[in-house]
Design a protein around this motif. Structure first.
Motif, PDB file in Angstrom:
ATOM      1  N   ALA A 230       0.816  -1.212   0.000  1.00 50.26           N
ATOM      2  CA  ALA A 230       0.000   0.000   0.000  1.00 50.26           C
ATOM      3  C   ALA A 230       0.850   1.263   0.000  1.00 50.26           C
ATOM      4  O   ALA A 230       0.472   2.277  -0.600  1.00 50.26           O
ATOM      5  CB  ALA A 230      -0.933  -0.003   1.207  1.00 50.26           C
ATOM      6  N   ALA A 233       1.728   3.074  -3.226  1.00 49.99           N
ATOM      7  CA  ALA A 233       0.683   3.903  -3.841  1.00 49.99           C
ATOM      8  C   ALA A 233       0.787   5.361  -3.430  1.00 49.99           C
ATOM      9  O   ALA A 233      -0.075   6.167  -3.782  1.00 49.99           O
ATOM     10  CB  ALA A 233      -0.699   3.346  -3.499  1.00 49.99           C
ATOM     11  N   ARG A 234       1.839   5.734  -2.700  1.00 48.99           N
ATOM     12  CA  ARG A 234       2.030   7.153  -2.404  1.00 48.99           C
ATOM     13  C   ARG A 234       2.342   7.947  -3.663  1.00 48.99           C
ATOM     14  O   ARG A 234       2.215   9.175  -3.688  1.00 48.99           O
ATOM     15  CB  ARG A 234       3.136   7.341  -1.371  1.00 48.99           C
ATOM     16  CG  ARG A 234       4.543   7.044  -1.868  1.00 48.99           C
ATOM     17  CD  ARG A 234       5.543   7.157  -0.709  1.00 48.99           C
ATOM     18  NE  ARG A 234       6.911   6.925  -1.137  1.00 48.99           N
ATOM     19  CZ  ARG A 234       7.440   5.723  -1.295  1.00 48.99           C
ATOM     20  NH1 ARG A 234       6.699   4.643  -1.056  1.00 48.99           N
ATOM     21  NH2 ARG A 234       8.704   5.585  -1.676  1.00 48.99           N
ATOM     22  N   PRO A 236       1.281   9.137  -7.229  1.00 48.55           N
ATOM     23  CA  PRO A 236       0.011   9.265  -7.952  1.00 48.55           C
ATOM     24  C   PRO A 236      -0.105   8.332  -9.147  1.00 48.55           C
ATOM     25  O   PRO A 236      -1.188   7.811  -9.418  1.00 48.55           O
ATOM     26  CB  PRO A 236      -0.012  10.742  -8.375  1.00 48.55           C
ATOM     27  CG  PRO A 236       0.831  11.433  -7.361  1.00 48.55           C
ATOM     28  CD  PRO A 236       1.920  10.460  -7.018  1.00 48.55           C
ATOM     29  N   ARG A 239      -1.054   4.953  -7.817  1.00 47.59           N
ATOM     30  CA  ARG A 239      -2.438   4.971  -7.320  1.00 47.59           C
ATOM     31  C   ARG A 239      -3.422   4.912  -8.484  1.00 47.59           C
ATOM     32  O   ARG A 239      -4.434   4.206  -8.420  1.00 47.59           O
ATOM     33  CB  ARG A 239      -2.654   6.259  -6.506  1.00 47.59           C
ATOM     34  CG  ARG A 239      -3.966   6.284  -5.744  1.00 47.59           C
ATOM     35  CD  ARG A 239      -3.917   5.348  -4.540  1.00 47.59           C
ATOM     36  NE  ARG A 239      -5.215   5.241  -3.899  1.00 47.59           N
ATOM     37  CZ  ARG A 239      -6.136   4.346  -4.224  1.00 47.59           C
ATOM     38  NH1 ARG A 239      -5.924   3.505  -5.220  1.00 47.59           N
ATOM     39  NH2 ARG A 239      -7.265   4.283  -3.565  1.00 47.59           N
ATOM     40  N   LYS A 240      -3.110   5.620  -9.555  1.00 40.98           N
ATOM     41  CA  LYS A 240      -3.984   5.618 -10.718  1.00 40.98           C
ATOM     42  C   LYS A 240      -3.969   4.262 -11.413  1.00 40.98           C
ATOM     43  O   LYS A 240      -5.016   3.744 -11.818  1.00 40.98           O
ATOM     44  CB  LYS A 240      -3.558   6.712 -11.696  1.00 40.98           C
ATOM     45  CG  LYS A 240      -4.428   6.807 -12.938  1.00 40.98           C
ATOM     46  CD  LYS A 240      -3.976   7.946 -13.849  1.00 40.98           C
ATOM     47  CE  LYS A 240      -4.844   8.033 -15.103  1.00 40.98           C
ATOM     48  NZ  LYS A 240      -4.384   9.140 -15.998  1.00 40.98           N
ATOM     49  N   TRP A 242      -3.215   1.275 -10.156  1.00 36.37           N
ATOM     50  CA  TRP A 242      -3.783   0.202  -9.349  1.00 36.37           C
ATOM     51  C   TRP A 242      -5.266   0.435  -9.077  1.00 36.37           C
ATOM     52  O   TRP A 242      -6.038  -0.522  -9.037  1.00 36.37           O
ATOM     53  CB  TRP A 242      -3.024   0.070  -8.035  1.00 36.37           C
ATOM     54  CG  TRP A 242      -1.689  -0.606  -8.181  1.00 36.37           C
ATOM     55  CD1 TRP A 242      -1.149  -1.118  -9.323  1.00 36.37           C
ATOM     56  CD2 TRP A 242      -0.741  -0.837  -7.132  1.00 36.37           C
ATOM     57  NE1 TRP A 242       0.088  -1.668  -9.057  1.00 36.37           N
ATOM     58  CE2 TRP A 242       0.363  -1.510  -7.716  1.00 36.37           C
ATOM     59  CE3 TRP A 242      -0.708  -0.542  -5.774  1.00 36.37           C
ATOM     60  CZ2 TRP A 242       1.474  -1.892  -6.978  1.00 36.37           C
ATOM     61  CZ3 TRP A 242       0.401  -0.919  -5.040  1.00 36.37           C
ATOM     62  CH2 TRP A 242       1.483  -1.586  -5.634  1.00 36.37           C
ATOM     63  N   LEU A 246      -6.387  -1.801  -5.525  1.00 35.21           N
ATOM     64  CA  LEU A 246      -5.925  -1.480  -4.179  1.00 35.21           C
ATOM     65  C   LEU A 246      -7.094  -1.141  -3.268  1.00 35.21           C
ATOM     66  O   LEU A 246      -7.110  -1.523  -2.085  1.00 35.21           O
ATOM     67  CB  LEU A 246      -4.934  -0.319  -4.222  1.00 35.21           C
ATOM     68  CG  LEU A 246      -4.294   0.048  -2.883  1.00 35.21           C
ATOM     69  CD1 LEU A 246      -3.596  -1.151  -2.256  1.00 35.21           C
ATOM     70  CD2 LEU A 246      -3.308   1.197  -3.071  1.00 35.21           C
ATOM     71  N   ASP A 247      -8.091  -0.445  -3.796  1.00 36.72           N
ATOM     72  CA  ASP A 247      -9.291  -0.151  -3.003  1.00 36.72           C
ATOM     73  C   ASP A 247      -9.909  -1.440  -2.468  1.00 36.72           C
ATOM     74  O   ASP A 247     -10.376  -1.503  -1.321  1.00 36.72           O
ATOM     75  CB  ASP A 247     -10.324   0.591  -3.851  1.00 36.72           C
ATOM     76  CG  ASP A 247      -9.884   2.000  -4.218  1.00 36.72           C
ATOM     77  OD1 ASP A 247      -8.988   2.546  -3.547  1.00 36.72           O
ATOM     78  OD2 ASP A 247     -10.441   2.546  -5.196  1.00 36.72           O
ATOM     79  N   TYR A 296      -1.098   3.890   5.611  1.00 34.53           N
ATOM     80  CA  TYR A 296      -1.703   4.074   4.290  1.00 34.53           C
ATOM     81  C   TYR A 296      -2.278   5.483   4.165  1.00 34.53           C
ATOM     82  O   TYR A 296      -2.082   6.161   3.145  1.00 34.53           O
ATOM     83  CB  TYR A 296      -2.782   3.015   4.080  1.00 34.53           C
ATOM     84  CG  TYR A 296      -3.467   3.073   2.737  1.00 34.53           C
ATOM     85  CD1 TYR A 296      -2.732   3.086   1.558  1.00 34.53           C
ATOM     86  CD2 TYR A 296      -4.848   3.109   2.641  1.00 34.53           C
ATOM     87  CE1 TYR A 296      -3.363   3.134   0.317  1.00 34.53           C
ATOM     88  CE2 TYR A 296      -5.487   3.144   1.410  1.00 34.53           C
ATOM     89  CZ  TYR A 296      -4.737   3.154   0.252  1.00 34.53           C
ATOM     90  OH  TYR A 296      -5.366   3.204  -0.970  1.00 34.53           O
ATOM     91  N   THR A 300      -0.303   8.080   1.584  1.00 33.07           N
ATOM     92  CA  THR A 300      -0.966   8.223   0.284  1.00 33.07           C
ATOM     93  C   THR A 300      -2.038   9.307   0.261  1.00 33.07           C
ATOM     94  O   THR A 300      -2.524   9.659  -0.816  1.00 33.07           O
ATOM     95  CB  THR A 300      -1.626   6.900  -0.137  1.00 33.07           C
ATOM     96  OG1 THR A 300      -2.750   6.628   0.711  1.00 33.07           O
ATOM     97  CG2 THR A 300      -0.633   5.742  -0.063  1.00 33.07           C
ATOM     98  N   TRP A 302      -4.962   8.814   1.632  1.00 32.29           N
ATOM     99  CA  TRP A 302      -6.249   8.103   1.647  1.00 32.29           C
ATOM    100  C   TRP A 302      -7.164   8.703   2.703  1.00 32.29           C
ATOM    101  O   TRP A 302      -6.750   9.022   3.813  1.00 32.29           O
ATOM    102  CB  TRP A 302      -5.995   6.633   1.955  1.00 32.29           C
ATOM    103  CG  TRP A 302      -7.222   5.828   2.277  1.00 32.29           C
ATOM    104  CD1 TRP A 302      -8.199   5.436   1.425  1.00 32.29           C
ATOM    105  CD2 TRP A 302      -7.571   5.286   3.570  1.00 32.29           C
ATOM    106  NE1 TRP A 302      -9.143   4.688   2.093  1.00 32.29           N
ATOM    107  CE2 TRP A 302      -8.793   4.580   3.394  1.00 32.29           C
ATOM    108  CE3 TRP A 302      -6.978   5.326   4.826  1.00 32.29           C
ATOM    109  CZ2 TRP A 302      -9.410   3.920   4.460  1.00 32.29           C
ATOM    110  CZ3 TRP A 302      -7.594   4.674   5.884  1.00 32.29           C
ATOM    111  CH2 TRP A 302      -8.802   3.985   5.699  1.00 32.29           C
TER     112      TRP A 302
END
Length: 369
Positions: A230, A233-234, A236, A239-240, A242, A246-247, A296, A300, A302
């Motif tokens: 996780a 995913a810091r 961007p 994160r995009k 995955w 990842l959610d 997380y 990130t 979140w």
């Protein structure tokens, strides 16, 4: 590690997860347990756990920075070939069985996450050594199989601290290791390990029994592996890429809270003779769970949904309750006696208290730590 009789946690016994109390004061007993017993200069594994709580500020009971004590007392080096750079490493255990680095890269990961820059030098037995040199040795020894291994969490966490998307390095076998491929494989490993829980969540089952399957075959229930994955995913771009994958893993982690809570509460009723091991396991799970989601969030950006925020409060309440029940057994007050009778359980009591104290702090209101 719990005794084999604790397989009873896999029984599908019904017990509702505890609801949070009206107020949840801090749990100073966890902080005291960590800072007292993790400060042993002769136990580098414990020192690393103290650094998990207090970072580079953590010191041995003699007042020496824990990071210096770990490197000076336990780092080893060898010269694989004449004229080549030294290889630095930690043994898994000392000759008398004291844990040093039972999981690959645990110490380097700890030094990195505690805030030491790569340029920082530590006094080793033969002279100064930089964190950059330790990372170079980690990369030299790294094999891509660690991305799919339960033991890979700490190496993955360390490498993700020093690389960015698109980065690569060459290992000692002459292979080019691409960090994107490594972390993508790690996400796939997490998804596969969590598949039974994901199915239970989708089916609306109250719980998925713990039978050392999937994620439960990982050290600490795979919560370190989640943290390592996780945290990547810091960036961007990650994160995009995955996105929903990842959610979904965050959703599974939240689902685990209720699933495991029911089994722990049932085990306390079904096996009173194992009250201390069960309570230690509860502190381990709730503390690591809070730490995982706290990291997380901080790494990130979140933002939990209202339902996820309620789960966090339930986890804090459950951790508080378990810690106070464990304190009532006397285990915190007489860890030395427990160490003579059940050394692994005593180690768990120290390390898990450190993770739990940090998890608690990560979600404490401002000014309440």
């Amino acid at each position: 590690m719990l005794p084999s009789s604790m397989a009873l946690l896999g029984l599908t016994l019904s017990a509702s997860p505890p609801s949070p109390p009206p107020t949840a004061p801090a749990v100073p007993v966890l902080h005291a347990q960590c800072r007292t017993h993790a400060a042993d200069p002769g136990n580098p594994w414990a020192l690393a756990h103290g650094m998990d709580l207090d970072g580079r500020a953590f010191r041995t009971r003699e007042g020496r920075p824990a990071a210096e004590a770990i490197v000076a007392g336990f780092l080893r080096r060898e010269f694989p070939k004449a004229g080549t750079p030294a290889r630095y490493f930690f043994d898994a255990f000392t000759p008398d069985g004291t844990p040093v680095e039972p999981h690959p890269a645990l110490q380097v990961k700890t030094l990195l996450l505690s805030g030491h820059p790569l340029s920082h030098t530590f006094p080793a037995a033969w002279g100064p050594v930089s964190l950059r040199e330790l990372v170079a040795s980690l990369q030299h020894d790294f094999r891509s199989a660690l991305a799919t291994s339960p033991e890979g969490a700490w190496a993955l966490d360390a490498l993700s601290r020093v690389h960015k998307p698109g980065g690569a390095f060459q290992n000692g076998a002459g292979q080019t290791v691409r960090i994107d491929a490594v972390m993508d494989a790690a996400l796939g490993t997490l998804e596969s390990a969590n598949s039974a829980l994901a199915e239970g969540m989708k089916a609306g089952r109250a719980q998925v029994p713990k039978n050392k399957q999937g994620i439960y075959a990982h050290p600490c229930g795979g919560l370190h592996f989640f943290q390592a994955v996780a945290g990547w995913a810091r960036f961007p771009s990650v994160r995009k890429a995955w996105g929903a994958r990842l959610d979904a893993q965050v959703d599974v982690l939240v689902y685990r809270l209720g699933s495991e809570a029911r089994q722990y509460e049932a085990a306390l009723v079904a096996a009173p003779a194992f009250r201390v091991p069960v309570l230690v396991q509860m502190v381990k799970f709730y503390g690591h769970w809070l730490e995982a989601l706290g990291r997380y969030r901080d790494e990130t950006g979140w933002k939990p949904t209202p339902a996820q925020a309620r789960a966090v409060e339930q986890a804090r309440a459950a951790l508080e309750r378990a810690a106070l029940q464990l304190e009532a057994t006397g285990a915190f007050r007489d860890t030395a006696t427990l160490a003579r009778k059940e050394p692994q359980l005593a180690l768990d009591l120290v390390g898990d208290a450190c993770h739990a104290a940090r998890g608690w702090d990560l979600w404490a209101p401002p000014g309440a730590k």
